[in-house]
Design a protein around this motif. Sequence first.
Motif, PDB file in Angstrom:
ATOM      1  N   UNK A 168       4.001   4.616  -1.493  1.00 52.33           N
ATOM      2  CA  UNK A 168       4.988   5.312  -2.321  1.00 52.33           C
ATOM      3  C   UNK A 168       6.310   4.557  -2.345  1.00 52.33           C
ATOM      4  N   UNK A 169       6.702   4.035  -1.182  1.00 54.60           N
ATOM      5  CA  UNK A 169       7.938   3.266  -1.109  1.00 54.60           C
ATOM      6  C   UNK A 169       7.879   2.008  -1.953  1.00 54.60           C
ATOM      7  N   UNK A 170       6.726   1.333  -1.927  1.00 53.14           N
ATOM      8  CA  UNK A 170       6.556   0.116  -2.728  1.00 53.14           C
ATOM      9  C   UNK A 170       6.654   0.437  -4.217  1.00 53.14           C
ATOM     10  N   UNK A 171       6.010   1.532  -4.640  1.00 51.34           N
ATOM     11  CA  UNK A 171       6.036   1.919  -6.050  1.00 51.34           C
ATOM     12  C   UNK A 171       7.459   2.244  -6.494  1.00 51.34           C
ATOM     13  N   UNK A 172       8.200   2.954  -5.661  1.00 54.90           N
ATOM     14  CA  UNK A 172       9.588   3.287  -5.996  1.00 54.90           C
ATOM     15  C   UNK A 172      10.432   2.019  -6.143  1.00 54.90           C
ATOM     16  N   UNK A 173      10.253   1.075  -5.222  1.00 53.35           N
ATOM     17  CA  UNK A 173      11.000  -0.186  -5.300  1.00 53.35           C
ATOM     18  C   UNK A 173      10.642  -0.975  -6.558  1.00 53.35           C
TER      19      UNK A 173
END
Length: 228
Positions: A13-18
């Motif tokens: 999820x963090x990667x997608x947000x970034x």
Amino acid sequence: MTSFFKNLSNLEKGIIILILIIYINNLFIDIMNIDAAQYASISFEMALTNSYLEVKEFGNDYLDKPPLLFWLSSLSIKLFGATNFAYKLPSFLFLLASLYAVYKFTLLYYSEKIAKNAVLILATTQAYFLITNDVRTDSLLTSCTIISIWLFSEYFKNRKLKNFIWGSVFVGLGMLAKGPIAAIAVLLPIGINLMYQQKWRDVLNLRWFLSLLIICIVLFPMSYGLYT
């Protein structure tokens, strides 16, 4: 696509947000010289003159690139004004569609986890970060190629005619983006895969004439413009 977002880890999820933060930020960065600035200028001129069949640059015929980028960006400029965001938006949406296509294509042959990883790997490549900022014809070519390969693969696996038709449409759109290289980039891997699997009936099927007809229809507006 909802299955893609199910059971994502916090890291994913963090990667997608970034990724989305970088992509969206790139939409507002000033257009880069030389090609992107030239294409944006042509798109703006097209939006002002409504000369969609005959592409012009400073009032003179422009024959260097096919018109798909100019068509889409000029329509976006009409909607959102002459801004960096408006010029880049259509190509950005095509790139998002290509990530969806990668996910669906990978699911044809591999697990859900591998399909998610494929999307994350492609979305975090330097190429995708670059072409959401330095928008040229390559973003549309890349997207149309990926989408077309997925649709043809769906057809040869599930035999749904609509996938074959839309696959042919996106070959045509890829050629409208950057010429015959789009047809080569799609049909070469599809053909090699069919021959590797010894599906000779599919390789020599008369249905390819339907594909050729669809591609010709998609290319007709550009061809008419070049003729006139």
